[in-house]
Design a protein around this motif. Structure first.
Motif, short mmCIF file in Angstrom:
data_model
loop_
_atom_site.label_atom_id
_atom_site.label_comp_id
_atom_site.label_asym_id
_atom_site.label_seq_id
_atom_site.Cartn_x
_atom_site.Cartn_y
_atom_site.Cartn_z
N PHE A 10 42.46 20.40 38.19
CA PHE A 10 41.01 20.27 38.25
C PHE A 10 40.47 19.47 37.07
O PHE A 10 39.35 18.94 37.14
CB PHE A 10 40.35 21.66 38.30
N LEU A 11 41.23 19.39 35.98
CA LEU A 11 40.81 18.61 34.81
C LEU A 11 41.11 17.13 34.97
O LEU A 11 40.48 16.29 34.30
CB LEU A 11 41.51 19.14 33.55
N HIS A 12 42.06 16.79 35.82
CA HIS A 12 42.55 15.41 35.90
C HIS A 12 41.46 14.38 36.18
O HIS A 12 41.44 13.31 35.56
CB HIS A 12 43.66 15.32 36.96
N ASP A 90 33.30 22.20 40.47
CA ASP A 90 34.29 21.71 41.44
C ASP A 90 35.15 22.85 41.96
O ASP A 90 35.52 22.88 43.15
CB ASP A 90 35.18 20.65 40.80
N PHE A 91 35.48 23.77 41.08
CA PHE A 91 36.31 24.91 41.44
C PHE A 91 35.62 25.76 42.50
O PHE A 91 36.23 26.14 43.52
CB PHE A 91 36.59 25.73 40.18
N ARG A 92 34.34 26.06 42.27
CA ARG A 92 33.58 26.86 43.24
C ARG A 92 33.49 26.13 44.58
O ARG A 92 33.63 26.75 45.65
CB ARG A 92 32.18 27.16 42.70
N LYS A 93 33.21 24.83 44.53
CA LYS A 93 33.10 24.05 45.76
C LYS A 93 34.43 24.02 46.51
O LYS A 93 34.46 24.11 47.75
CB LYS A 93 32.64 22.62 45.43
N ARG A 94 35.52 23.87 45.76
CA ARG A 94 36.84 23.82 46.38
C ARG A 94 37.14 25.14 47.11
O ARG A 94 37.65 25.16 48.24
CB ARG A 94 37.89 23.54 45.31
N ILE A 95 36.84 26.26 46.45
CA ILE A 95 37.10 27.56 47.06
C ILE A 95 36.24 27.75 48.30
O ILE A 95 36.72 28.22 49.34
CB ILE A 95 36.85 28.69 46.05
N PHE A 96 34.97 27.36 48.20
CA PHE A 96 34.06 27.52 49.35
C PHE A 96 34.53 26.67 50.53
O PHE A 96 34.51 27.12 51.68
CB PHE A 96 32.63 27.14 48.94
N THR A 120 32.89 35.05 42.00
CA THR A 120 31.90 35.20 40.91
C THR A 120 32.58 35.68 39.62
O THR A 120 32.73 34.93 38.67
CB THR A 120 30.79 36.17 41.33
N ASN A 121 33.02 36.93 39.62
CA ASN A 121 33.59 37.52 38.40
C ASN A 121 34.85 36.79 37.94
O ASN A 121 35.01 36.49 36.75
CB ASN A 121 33.92 39.00 38.63
N ASP A 122 35.76 36.51 38.88
CA ASP A 122 37.03 35.88 38.49
C ASP A 122 36.82 34.46 37.99
O ASP A 122 37.44 34.05 37.01
CB ASP A 122 38.00 35.88 39.68
N ILE A 123 35.96 33.71 38.66
CA ILE A 123 35.72 32.33 38.22
C ILE A 123 35.04 32.32 36.85
O ILE A 123 35.34 31.45 36.01
CB ILE A 123 34.88 31.56 39.26
N SER A 124 34.15 33.27 36.61
CA SER A 124 33.52 33.35 35.29
C SER A 124 34.55 33.62 34.19
O SER A 124 34.44 33.09 33.08
CB SER A 124 32.46 34.46 35.28
N LEU A 313 43.23 30.36 47.52
CA LEU A 313 43.47 28.93 47.68
C LEU A 313 44.85 28.62 48.28
O LEU A 313 45.03 27.61 48.95
CB LEU A 313 43.33 28.21 46.34
N ASN A 314 45.80 29.50 48.03
CA ASN A 314 47.15 29.28 48.55
C ASN A 314 47.36 29.88 49.93
O ASN A 314 48.44 29.78 50.50
CB ASN A 314 48.20 29.86 47.58
N THR A 315 46.31 30.50 50.46
CA THR A 315 46.39 31.05 51.81
C THR A 315 46.09 29.95 52.83
O THR A 315 45.09 29.24 52.71
CB THR A 315 45.39 32.20 52.00
#
Length: 586
Positions: A10-12, A90-96, A120-124, A313-315
């Motif tokens: 995600f940093l790339h 980006d992380f939140r958007k990717r998961i959604f 919410t909690n885990d991403i924070s 994400l891996n599901t």
């Protein structure tokens, strides 16, 4: 490391910003290393040379170094922090996006509150280390190794005393980091439990109040929160001890340095400036050691959270396009169900070898007792699930071989439990066709017998319906859902008790609208209303996941089988015991 590599991806895209941020970080760290050397000279000027003019020059140089460090650090902090926020977004958007690729089975197996907690909690938790990790590693490595090189050059004996600190800190970090990681995962799991209870109560408040179960739900929530607190208390105990312990070790080391260094100054082996500079470098070196230790514990906590996030994400979605899937041609409407088997659990088969054919334009009614498999068959026709065995063909094409989106674009579903989004009535109808004109929306509403009540609302078509349409009655919500299906103008219809929430007068008008809509289209209806059954071209009677009868209304009545029993029972109840009628019986 697997989760670290996944986070690094995600940093790339932002490597340019990270590059310049790193350059500025290097400059800030280098400036920080240079300051004690000038402080050494300043102290010696004051205490040894007593040169006022040189003192002024050294003061200006040190002030300039402080200013440079501030500017470099400010620019570095901005670039790194903005990257962190961008990556988290980006992380939140990717998961959604990924959640929308998952099959219905994923949501059946997991509670809504659990998924919300992970988003919410885990991403924070993860957010705090996304850029902290590379920044801290780079900055503290420069300070640590740069400082060690300088103090070895200055006095190797004093350096040895400082380096004794390193293995102690590593052992502390390793031991407590593992415990914190386990506790972090435990806390997030327990937080998701309380979030689930909260979501269930907010969604089902009417049921809670109706059954007077406020105390039960309050007790459930408080127990879940207290359980989470107990785990958090364990983490607080570890963190409370860990930080001061690191500080204690550092202070003892500084005290030993002052004691030993003081003896060296008195003996004339080193100057006062060298001792002050050495202590400053010792502080600079101790900082990275403590930072690495604290970062290690934060990484362990973040890894616990990232494990839960990447579990989603891996599901992979079970229902997805096969390689080379082609778009579904325009549906004519012949539907063939061949040897259809399905189960939600391997030990409990729901559909057991269904076989039937629906011709184009037919209206097919699905009837049967509760648990017969009607809704499951509807879900398979809509391809929420794929069959375990057998296949469904539309116009001779197995639906699992075509692009899912191209198939669903030609199918409309009006479910039993109507879901409206929290916007306006117009937005909910337009959901089926974003480019629709106002005239098309109004026409669809009229066809669904919804236009009159919509215009009676305070803001007409721009009336806010509230969360899940709570501001509208059940019948009004159902009519908006039907209008939405009408606007889609599908080639195939799936109606799950589409008129069950309507009064008799509205039902008559809606039935007329649906008949016009269904004309020339293959339609599958889970039918509870007698009028719907009368009008069906084909009635499929299900029992225990099997087709036990099939035909038109009169044909099935003449057989005097299960359909005759259910129909007669319901007719009797409608006439004599309407309060005892269970809609799910037919």
């Amino acid at each position: 490391m697997k989760y670290v590599r996944q986070l690094a991806r995600f940093l790339h895209p932002y490597r340019t910003m990270l590059f310049w941020g790193s350059i500025l970080l290097i400059l800030a760290s280098a400036t920080n290393l240079a300051i004690p050397l000038f402080v050494k000279q300043l102290v010696d000027v004051v205490m040894v040379k007593k040169d006022v003019e040189l003192l002024n020059d050294m003061a200006w140089i040190i002030a300039l170094l402080f200013l440079s460090q501030m500017l470099f650090s400010t620019a570095h902090n901005y670039l790194y922090d903005i990257t962190e926020k961008r990556v988290t977004t980006d992380f939140r958007k990717r998961i959604f996006r990924h959640i929308h690729k998952l099959s219905m089975s994923f949501f059946v197996k997991r509670r809504t509150g659990e998924i919300m907690s992970r988003m919410t909690n885990d991403i924070s938790t993860i957010e705090g280390v996304i850029t902290d990790l590379p920044a801290t590693v780079l900055q503290q490595s420069i300070r640590l190794f740069g400082g060690i090189i300088i103090i070895i050059y200055m006095n190797w004996k004093l350096t040895f005393m400082i380096l004794v600190l390193a293995p102690i800190l590593v052992l502390f970090a390793r031991y407590y980091g593992k415990r914190l990681r386990a506790l972090s995962t435990e806390i997030q799991d327990k937080l998701s439990n309380s979030t689930t209870i909260l979501e269930e109560n907010l969604s089902g408040m009417a049921v809670v109040k109706s059954f007077v179960k406020q105390k039960l739900e309050i007790d459930r929530f408080e127990a879940a929160v207290e359980d989470s607190f107990e785990s958090a208390k364990k983490r607080v105990k570890i963190s409370a001890f860990f930080g001061p312990s690191i500080g204690f070790i550092a202070f003892i080391t500084a005290l030993v340095l002052l004691w030993y260094g003081g003896h060296q100054v008195i003996a004339g082996n080193i100057s006062p400036g060298e001792l002050i500079a050495f202590i400053l470098y010792a502080t600079i070196i101790a900082g990275p050691m403590g930072s690495f230790a604290r970062l290690y514990t934060r990484i362990q906590e973040a890894l616990g959270a990232s494990q839960r996030i990447f579990d989603i994400l891996n599901t992979e979605g079970e229902v997805k396009d096969i390689p080379g899937a082609q778009p579904m041609p325009a549906i004519v409407g012949k539907v063939e169900v061949k040897n259809l088997h399905f189960h939600y659990r391997p030990d409990q088969e729901v559909l057991k070898g269904l076989n039937f054919t629906a011709e184009p334009g037919e209206m097919v009614a699905l009837v049967g007792p509760s648990g017969a498999g009607k809704t499951t068959l509807i879900n398979l026709l809509h391809r929420f699930y794929d069959p375990v065995e057998g296949e469904i063909c539309v116009d001779g094409i197995p639906i699992h071989t075509v692009q899912l989106s191209s198939y669903l674009q030609q199918v409309a579903l009006v479910p039993q439990e109507t879901l409206l989004f929290g916007g306006t009535i117009e937005e909910n109808i337009r959901y089926a066709k974003p480019e629709a004109s106002e005239e098309e929306i109004v026409e669809a509403a009229k066809s669904a017998n919804a236009d009159a009540f919509i215009r009676a609302c305070p803001d007409g078509y721009r009336t806010i319906v509230g969360e899940k349409g709570i501001r509208l009655s059940a019948g009004q919500r159902q009519r908006i859902a039907i209008a939405r299906a009408i606007l889609k103008n599908p080639h195939m219809l799936i109606l799950d008790e589409a008129t069950s929430a309507l009064d008799n007068e509205s039902e008559k008008l809606i039935q007329e609208a649906l008949e016009r809509l269904m004309k020339g289209k293959t339609s599958f209806v889970i039918a509870h209303r007698l009028s719907t059954i009368h009008n069906a071209d084909r009635i499929i009677v299900l029992e225990h996941g099997q087709v036990v009868e099939m035909g038109r209304h009169q044909e099935l009545m003449d057989k005097e089988g299960l359909y005759h029993y259910l129909y007669t029972l319901k007719s009797y109840q409608l006439e004599h015991e309407p309060e005892a009628l269970d809609e799910a019986d037919l």
